[in-house]
Design a protein around this motif. Structure first.
Motif, PDB file in Angstrom:
ATOM      1  N   LYS A 542     -61.359 -32.244   5.512  1.00  0.00           N
ATOM      2  CA  LYS A 542     -60.752 -31.003   5.028  1.00  0.00           C
ATOM      3  C   LYS A 542     -59.599 -31.289   4.069  1.00  0.00           C
ATOM      4  N   ALA A 543     -58.850 -32.342   4.351  1.00  0.00           N
ATOM      5  CA  ALA A 543     -57.701 -32.676   3.510  1.00  0.00           C
ATOM      6  C   ALA A 543     -57.417 -34.161   3.670  1.00  0.00           C
ATOM      7  N   GLY A 544     -56.347 -34.503   4.384  1.00  0.00           N
ATOM      8  CA  GLY A 544     -56.083 -35.913   4.673  1.00  0.00           C
ATOM      9  C   GLY A 544     -55.291 -36.628   3.600  1.00  0.00           C
ATOM     10  N   HIS A 545     -54.503 -37.598   4.036  1.00  0.00           N
ATOM     11  CA  HIS A 545     -53.691 -38.394   3.128  1.00  0.00           C
ATOM     12  C   HIS A 545     -54.257 -39.808   3.064  1.00  0.00           C
ATOM     13  N   PRO A 546     -54.106 -40.474   1.956  1.00  0.00           N
ATOM     14  CA  PRO A 546     -54.485 -41.890   1.946  1.00  0.00           C
ATOM     15  C   PRO A 546     -53.400 -42.675   2.665  1.00  0.00           C
ATOM     16  N   PHE A 547     -53.728 -43.413   3.607  1.00  0.00           N
ATOM     17  CA  PHE A 547     -55.058 -43.628   4.172  1.00  0.00           C
ATOM     18  C   PHE A 547     -55.013 -43.239   5.643  1.00  0.00           C
ATOM     19  N   PRO A 548     -56.139 -42.839   6.251  1.00  0.00           N
ATOM     20  CA  PRO A 548     -56.113 -42.567   7.683  1.00  0.00           C
ATOM     21  C   PRO A 548     -55.853 -43.856   8.454  1.00  0.00           C
ATOM     22  N   SER A 549     -55.164 -43.753   9.578  1.00  0.00           N
ATOM     23  CA  SER A 549     -54.870 -44.953  10.376  1.00  0.00           C
ATOM     24  C   SER A 549     -56.070 -45.406  11.198  1.00  0.00           C
ATOM     25  N   ARG A 550     -57.016 -44.519  11.439  1.00  0.00           N
ATOM     26  CA  ARG A 550     -58.260 -44.922  12.126  1.00  0.00           C
ATOM     27  C   ARG A 550     -59.112 -45.690  11.136  1.00  0.00           C
ATOM     28  N   VAL A 551     -59.292 -46.990  11.367  1.00  0.00           N
ATOM     29  CA  VAL A 551     -59.940 -47.855  10.379  1.00  0.00           C
ATOM     30  C   VAL A 551     -61.410 -47.495  10.160  1.00  0.00           C
ATOM     31  N   LYS A 552     -62.065 -46.919  11.149  1.00  0.00           N
ATOM     32  CA  LYS A 552     -63.477 -46.558  11.000  1.00  0.00           C
ATOM     33  C   LYS A 552     -63.668 -45.539   9.883  1.00  0.00           C
ATOM     34  N   LEU A 553     -62.644 -44.701   9.658  1.00  0.00           N
ATOM     35  CA  LEU A 553     -62.743 -43.659   8.635  1.00  0.00           C
ATOM     36  C   LEU A 553     -62.690 -44.233   7.220  1.00  0.00           C
ATOM     37  N   TRP A 554     -62.226 -45.478   7.084  1.00  0.00           N
ATOM     38  CA  TRP A 554     -62.219 -46.107   5.763  1.00  0.00           C
ATOM     39  C   TRP A 554     -63.639 -46.363   5.261  1.00  0.00           C
ATOM     40  N   LYS A 555     -64.599 -46.447   6.195  1.00  0.00           N
ATOM     41  CA  LYS A 555     -65.976 -46.788   5.820  1.00  0.00           C
ATOM     42  C   LYS A 555     -66.950 -45.640   6.076  1.00  0.00           C
ATOM     43  N   ASP A 556     -66.420 -44.481   6.433  1.00  0.00           N
ATOM     44  CA  ASP A 556     -67.262 -43.315   6.696  1.00  0.00           C
ATOM     45  C   ASP A 556     -67.896 -42.838   5.376  1.00  0.00           C
ATOM     46  N   LYS A 557     -69.219 -42.762   5.326  1.00  0.00           N
ATOM     47  CA  LYS A 557     -69.929 -42.465   4.071  1.00  0.00           C
ATOM     48  C   LYS A 557     -69.553 -41.107   3.498  1.00  0.00           C
ATOM     49  N   GLU A 558     -69.437 -40.102   4.362  1.00  0.00           N
ATOM     50  CA  GLU A 558     -69.121 -38.760   3.873  1.00  0.00           C
ATOM     51  C   GLU A 558     -67.696 -38.692   3.318  1.00  0.00           C
ATOM     52  N   ILE A 559     -66.775 -39.379   3.999  1.00  0.00           N
ATOM     53  CA  ILE A 559     -65.387 -39.407   3.510  1.00  0.00           C
ATOM     54  C   ILE A 559     -65.305 -40.197   2.206  1.00  0.00           C
ATOM     55  N   LEU A 560     -66.032 -41.315   2.135  1.00  0.00           N
ATOM     56  CA  LEU A 560     -66.021 -42.133   0.919  1.00  0.00           C
ATOM     57  C   LEU A 560     -66.632 -41.393  -0.266  1.00  0.00           C
ATOM     58  N   TRP A 561     -67.572 -40.510   0.008  1.00  0.00           N
ATOM     59  CA  TRP A 561     -68.149 -39.729  -1.096  1.00  0.00           C
ATOM     60  C   TRP A 561     -67.073 -38.838  -1.713  1.00  0.00           C
ATOM     61  N   GLN A 562     -66.193 -38.301  -0.872  1.00  0.00           N
ATOM     62  CA  GLN A 562     -65.086 -37.481  -1.364  1.00  0.00           C
ATOM     63  C   GLN A 562     -63.968 -38.341  -1.948  1.00  0.00           C
ATOM     64  N   LYS A 563     -63.677 -39.464  -1.264  1.00  0.00           N
ATOM     65  CA  LYS A 563     -62.516 -40.285  -1.601  1.00  0.00           C
ATOM     66  C   LYS A 563     -62.929 -41.752  -1.667  1.00  0.00           C
ATOM     67  N   PRO A 564     -63.601 -42.166  -2.717  1.00  0.00           N
ATOM     68  CA  PRO A 564     -64.114 -43.542  -2.800  1.00  0.00           C
ATOM     69  C   PRO A 564     -63.025 -44.605  -2.716  1.00  0.00           C
ATOM     70  N   TYR A 565     -61.790 -44.247  -3.070  1.00  0.00           N
ATOM     71  CA  TYR A 565     -60.697 -45.217  -3.041  1.00  0.00           C
ATOM     72  C   TYR A 565     -60.315 -45.608  -1.614  1.00  0.00           C
ATOM     73  N   TYR A 566     -60.828 -44.919  -0.591  1.00  0.00           N
ATOM     74  CA  TYR A 566     -60.552 -45.312   0.792  1.00  0.00           C
ATOM     75  C   TYR A 566     -61.143 -46.690   1.106  1.00  0.00           C
ATOM     76  N   ALA A 567     -62.146 -47.092   0.336  1.00  0.00           N
ATOM     77  CA  ALA A 567     -62.760 -48.409   0.547  1.00  0.00           C
ATOM     78  C   ALA A 567     -61.771 -49.530   0.254  1.00  0.00           C
ATOM     79  N   GLN A 568     -60.678 -49.225  -0.475  1.00  0.00           N
ATOM     80  CA  GLN A 568     -59.690 -50.244  -0.835  1.00  0.00           C
ATOM     81  C   GLN A 568     -58.513 -50.303   0.138  1.00  0.00           C
ATOM     82  N   ALA A 569     -58.580 -49.493   1.194  1.00  0.00           N
ATOM     83  CA  ALA A 569     -57.436 -49.376   2.106  1.00  0.00           C
ATOM     84  C   ALA A 569     -56.979 -50.725   2.647  1.00  0.00           C
ATOM     85  N   GLU A 570     -57.907 -51.541   3.113  1.00  0.00           N
ATOM     86  CA  GLU A 570     -57.543 -52.812   3.737  1.00  0.00           C
ATOM     87  C   GLU A 570     -56.829 -53.730   2.762  1.00  0.00           C
ATOM     88  N   GLY A 571     -57.363 -53.845   1.550  1.00  0.00           N
ATOM     89  CA  GLY A 571     -56.758 -54.727   0.556  1.00  0.00           C
ATOM     90  C   GLY A 571     -55.400 -54.238   0.091  1.00  0.00           C
TER      91      GLY A 571
END
Length: 731
Positions: A542-571
């Motif tokens: 619905k909204a959310g700030h970069p980045f969620p603290s739940r690490v599983k959400l960094w790789k969630d396909k639906e969230i990544l479709w909205q926010k592809p930059y979440y894939a870079q959270a770890e780095g």
């Protein structure tokens, strides 16, 4: 004996059973059959005291205490360090040598007061004459206001623990009983309070676990958590607006909770978010319930003992390690992380592609890339590098460069040392960005970035979300050109040098529960639902700030479709720093760093002089803060001892031996409260404890907490808790 001041046991969950901690100066009998963890529990009590810089003594009546400590490295304590610096004394006496033991203790006390004592191996099968000696030892510690644990092994007959002499347990203020039983091929350990004088204590038998961090009491079991408190409907108090991200998620949560508990009362705040810490602290001292805090404020309020420990309600491995660390104080977690962020590099991907320039990994590479691209794009008059228009950009940049350059503002011995080579190089580099490399405009006009006239931009990952979504803060007059959104990309903050560590300051927020919450068990039930993976995922969608603290959400396909930059959270967030935990008085020091280092930008003061001045100021701040902390603690101790009688400012002034006006100023700086507002909060807190016992009427409670006028007391109580004293007893 001082029966007012509370101290922490060092055991997760045990303080909750004591309804806020042990009474200072009391004696505790820690009893149980062999193998139940008695000695470990006692040593955790000492560990807590050592971490609080208290003086402790460990007495063994069984064997050499130094040998005992060898088997408790699981507690992660460098015992030798505390023995060598005289904070921990070890004594070895047998049961027949109590007189000699007391003589030795008197010698120790003559040099420095002992705050905590553990006597391990006390025999409980004693003759009446020997009881007198034990009572003498108990009274000795009470007279010295030292809290004492007496550890004894007892027999277990017919599933009941028995003492050979009925008078033996009567001598102690509190009795903690440990037991164990075989269940499903393992021994289940339990703990119970048989007695706790002066305290409304938890009478339930609780399970305990002994793991890598020692002894832990399972204060509220999962099965209990999802069961409504007996005798009343769940009351859920929501502090500041925790559902700012999505009103639909708020509706879902409340409806889901009310399906299970139809009678649940949801108490929502009337006002909006209050990010000012002083206002938040004022709210926290009321029965605020669940609320959100910035990481640094979680640490501050946990340090002030205002928050509920959430150790038992978070699956640590499912959250970003840095977020969990940021919410930790003295190895206990006081917030369940929501989001996390740090500074990173936002860059014009189209310009780097156009000129075949790689994304820079070091500051040197970024300078060269900025110089090259701005030269090629000369006609556009673009800047090479800008910083997000945030107040602390200069101090943050200096600290991050300093850490990445292998330096710090203190040396290995913990002494302040700002005027070092790494600091000099870091500050010189910031100055060179303007005057030597000429990649940063002297005016630092960040609006150039929003106009598309800048190659690189240093900002937080949250700022990146604002920028690409067009959510530019009101203070920025211009918004990003729509055509630029697809041209921006995100990268980790550059390193100072090749193969160095690109440290960055971690920020974020977490969900917390205030200790003054009336219905803590219900608050925990709601918090578990709020911070579940399902709910946090819905909030991110619905909204959310970069980045969620739940690490599983960094790789969630639906969230990544909205926010592809979440894939870079770890780095982006690896190699983080949490300065308010590692640097004493960091908040004040950060302001000084900002003010002093800004003088380098306009070259109004030589860098060496800036660093020397900064070092001098930090030393003064640390000394002043220690003095102020000591004074504020002395005032608080006085209020704790005398809250039940009339108190005047001149009385406190005479006790502390300082000018009254100066006292008020210091106390306000340290606690964000006036002395008498703090006193009111203290009295209301004590009144709430007394009202838990329904046999106390309102007039009696008012008198016991220092008010002769019950009507005035009732008005204050309602102002602080939103309930009258009479109604509070019924909740």
């Amino acid at each position: 004996m001082n029966n007012l001041i509370r101290i922490k046991s060092g055991v997760s969950g045990l303080d909750d059973m004591f309804n806020g901690g042990l009474i200072k100066g009391s004696s505790v009998l820690l009893a149980g059959p062999s193998g139940t963890g008695k000695t470990m529990l006692g040593l955790q009590f000492i560990k807590e005291g050592l971490f609080l810089k208290e003086n402790c003594v460990f007495i063994s009546m069984v064997k050499d205490p130094a040998d005992v400590l060898k088997y408790y490295d699981v507690l992660n304590v460098d015992w030798d360090k505390y023995i060598n610096n005289k904070k921990l004394s070890l004594l070895y006496f047998n049961a027949a040598e109590i007189d000699r033991m007391i003589f030795r203790l008197k010698k120790i006390f003559s040099k420095s007061n002992i705050d905590r004592a553990v006597i391990d191996g006390l025999p409980c099968a004693v003759k009446p004459g020997y009881l007198v000696k034990i009572r003498t030892m108990i009274n000795f510690f009470k007279d010295k206001h030292a809290t004492s644990y007496f550890v004894t092994a007892v027999s277990e007959k017919n599933k009941e623990v028995t003492f050979d002499n009925a008078s033996f347990p009567e001598m102690f203020n509190s009795i903690v009983l440990l037991k164990q039983k075989e269940e499903k091929n393992e021994y289940l350990k339990t703990i119970a309070l048989l007695k706790a004088e002066g305290i409304i204590y938890d009478t339930k038998i609780r399970k305990v676990e002994i793991g890598r961090n020692g002894f832990k009491v399972k204060t509220v079991l999962d099965k209990e958590v999802m069961r409504a408190p007996a005798g009343s409907a769940p009351v859920i108090q929501l502090g500041n607006d925790i559902f700012l991200k999505s009103k639909k998620v708020e509706e879902y949560l409340i409806n889901t909770f009310k399906e299970k508990f139809p009678q649940a009362i949801i108490d929502k705040p009337k006002s909006s978010l209050r990010y000012d810490l002083e206002n938040i602290i004022n709210d926290v001292k009321k029965d605020m319930g669940i609320f959100t805090l910035k990481f640094e404020d979680v640490y501050r309020l946990a340090k002030d003992d205002l928050l509920v420990s959430l150790d038992d309600y978070i699956e640590k491995k499912k959250f970003f390690k840095g977020s969990v660390e940021a919410c930790t104080f003295k190895e206990k977690i006081f917030g369940i992380p929501d989001d996390a962020s740090c500074r990173c590099l936002i860059y014009r991907k189209d310009l780097l592609d156009k000129h075949s320039v790689k994304v820079p990994s070091t500051w040197e590479e970024m300078v060269k890339a900025a110089q090259y691209i701005t030269q090629k794009e000369n006609k556009s008059k673009i800047a090479g590098l800008l910083f997000y228009n945030r107040k602390n950009w200069m101090s943050d940049t200096f600290m991050e460069l300093l850490w990445s350059n292998g330096g710090n503002i203190f040396d290995e011995k913990g002494n302040i040392n700002v005027s070092n080579k790494a600091a000099l190089e870091s500050l010189k580099f910031i100055q060179d960005l303007i005057y030597k490399f000429k990649v940063v405009p002297a005016g630092f006009n960040s609006q150039l970035f929003y106009e598309g006239r800048c190659v690189f931009f240093i900002a937080t990952s949250y700022a990146y979300k604002e920028i690409i979504n067009g959510e530019i803060p009101w203070r920025i007059k211009k918004i990003l050109k729509p055509s630029l959104v697809s041209k921006l990309a995100l990268a980790p903050l550059p390193q100072m040098k090749k193969n160095s560590r690109n440290f960055k300051i971690l920020s974020g927020s977490a969900y917390c529960i205030t200790k003054n919450t009336k219905d803590i068990k219900s608050a925990i039930m709601f918090l578990k639902l709020l911070t579940s993976e399902k709910t946090m995922r819905a909030l991110e969608l619905k909204a959310g700030h970069p980045f969620p603290s739940r690490v599983k959400l960094w790789k969630d396909k639906e969230i990544l479709w909205q926010k592809p930059y979440y894939a870079q959270a770890e780095g982006i967030m690896e190699k983080y720093m949490i300065p308010y935990q590692s640097i004493e008085n960091y908040k004040t020091i950060n302001v000084v760093i900002q003010n002093e280092t800004l003088k380098v930008l306009d070259r109004s003061k030589p860098i060496v002089d800036v660093l020397l001045g900064l070092e001098s100021e930090i030393k003064v701040i640390n000394k002043r803060c220690k003095d102020h902390e000591r004074i504020a603690k002395k005032i608080i101790d006085y209020l704790e001892l005398n809250y039940n009688r009339q108190i005047k400012l001149k009385d406190i002034s005479a006790e502390v031996k300082l000018n009254a006006h100066y006292l008020e100023k210091i106390f306000k700086m340290q606690t964000n409260d006036t002395i008498f507002e703090y006193l009111i909060d203290l009295r209301i807190k004590k009144a709430r404890e007394l009202l838990e016992d329904t046999s106390n009427n309102v007039n009696e409670v008012a008198y016991k907490v220092g008010y002769s006028d019950a009507g005035y007391f009732s008005k204050l109580f309602k102002r602080k808790t939103r309930h009258t004293p009479s109604n509070y007893k019924l909740i």
